[in-house]
Design a protein around this motif. Sequence first.
Motif, short mmCIF file in Angstrom:
data_model
loop_
_atom_site.label_atom_id
_atom_site.label_comp_id
_atom_site.label_asym_id
_atom_site.label_seq_id
_atom_site.Cartn_x
_atom_site.Cartn_y
_atom_site.Cartn_z
N LYS A 199 36.73 51.70 29.34
CA LYS A 199 37.60 51.44 30.37
C LYS A 199 36.52 50.91 30.67
O LYS A 199 36.73 49.52 31.63
CB LYS A 199 36.83 52.73 30.84
N ALA A 200 35.10 50.16 30.52
CA ALA A 200 34.81 48.62 30.94
C ALA A 200 35.52 47.48 30.46
O ALA A 200 35.34 46.56 31.08
CB ALA A 200 33.67 48.79 30.22
N ALA A 201 35.84 47.16 28.85
CA ALA A 201 37.01 45.99 28.52
C ALA A 201 38.23 46.27 29.60
O ALA A 201 38.41 44.92 30.08
CB ALA A 201 37.02 46.66 27.10
N VAL A 202 39.21 47.19 30.27
CA VAL A 202 39.86 47.63 30.54
C VAL A 202 39.58 46.60 32.01
O VAL A 202 39.92 46.13 32.16
CB VAL A 202 40.14 48.42 30.53
N ASP A 203 38.25 47.72 32.36
CA ASP A 203 37.90 47.02 34.14
C ASP A 203 37.87 45.61 34.25
O ASP A 203 38.38 44.54 34.97
CB ASP A 203 36.65 47.64 33.99
N ALA A 204 37.34 44.55 32.93
CA ALA A 204 36.79 43.26 33.50
C ALA A 204 38.40 42.41 32.58
O ALA A 204 38.40 41.48 33.43
CB ALA A 204 36.21 43.03 31.91
N LEU A 205 39.22 42.66 32.09
CA LEU A 205 40.24 42.02 31.68
C LEU A 205 40.80 42.15 32.78
O LEU A 205 41.50 41.39 33.45
CB LEU A 205 40.99 43.10 30.47
N VAL A 206 40.63 43.50 33.77
CA VAL A 206 42.50 43.31 34.82
C VAL A 206 41.96 42.83 35.95
O VAL A 206 42.20 42.27 36.99
CB VAL A 206 42.38 44.71 35.13
N GLN A 207 40.13 42.45 36.12
CA GLN A 207 39.63 41.33 36.82
C GLN A 207 40.30 40.27 36.59
O GLN A 207 40.22 39.44 37.38
CB GLN A 207 38.06 41.51 36.77
N THR A 208 41.26 39.77 35.55
CA THR A 208 41.80 38.32 35.56
C THR A 208 43.08 38.13 35.61
O THR A 208 43.81 37.34 35.44
CB THR A 208 41.20 37.79 34.08
N ASP A 209 43.52 38.93 35.57
CA ASP A 209 45.17 39.49 35.97
C ASP A 209 45.76 38.89 34.91
O ASP A 209 46.41 37.90 34.63
CB ASP A 209 45.36 38.89 37.00
N PRO A 210 45.57 39.44 33.70
CA PRO A 210 45.99 39.15 32.59
C PRO A 210 47.43 39.63 32.02
O PRO A 210 48.12 40.53 33.11
CB PRO A 210 45.66 40.76 31.67
N SER A 211 47.83 38.82 30.92
CA SER A 211 49.55 39.12 31.07
C SER A 211 49.43 40.59 30.20
O SER A 211 48.08 40.62 29.93
CB SER A 211 49.93 38.02 29.85
#
Length: 88
Positions: free
Chosen positions: A54-66
């Motif tokens: 969850k923490a890894a996904v939350d951090a990645l989502v902050q960057t507007d990922p592809s």
Amino acid sequence: MLMLYNSDSFAVVQFDIGRSPEDVNTPPRGGYEIVDKLARKEIFLEGPAAQQFKAAVDALVQTDPSEEALDELIGRYTTLAQQPLVLH
């Protein structure tokens, strides 16, 4: 059960398993089921592994990922998958 992500390669479902009303001192349980559609395997993450995911996904989502970036992150967790995907 809540579908969080669905691509051509992966599906991620969140499960929240409640607790009984008598057991208010125990934290609710739950986790994430990750299905690798290409490898036809699945894994269920709970506890510390689910929190890390969850923490890894939350951090990645902050960057507007592809979609590719999300699939790459999810793919790191499916390398641990041992359970074959079986349809009933």
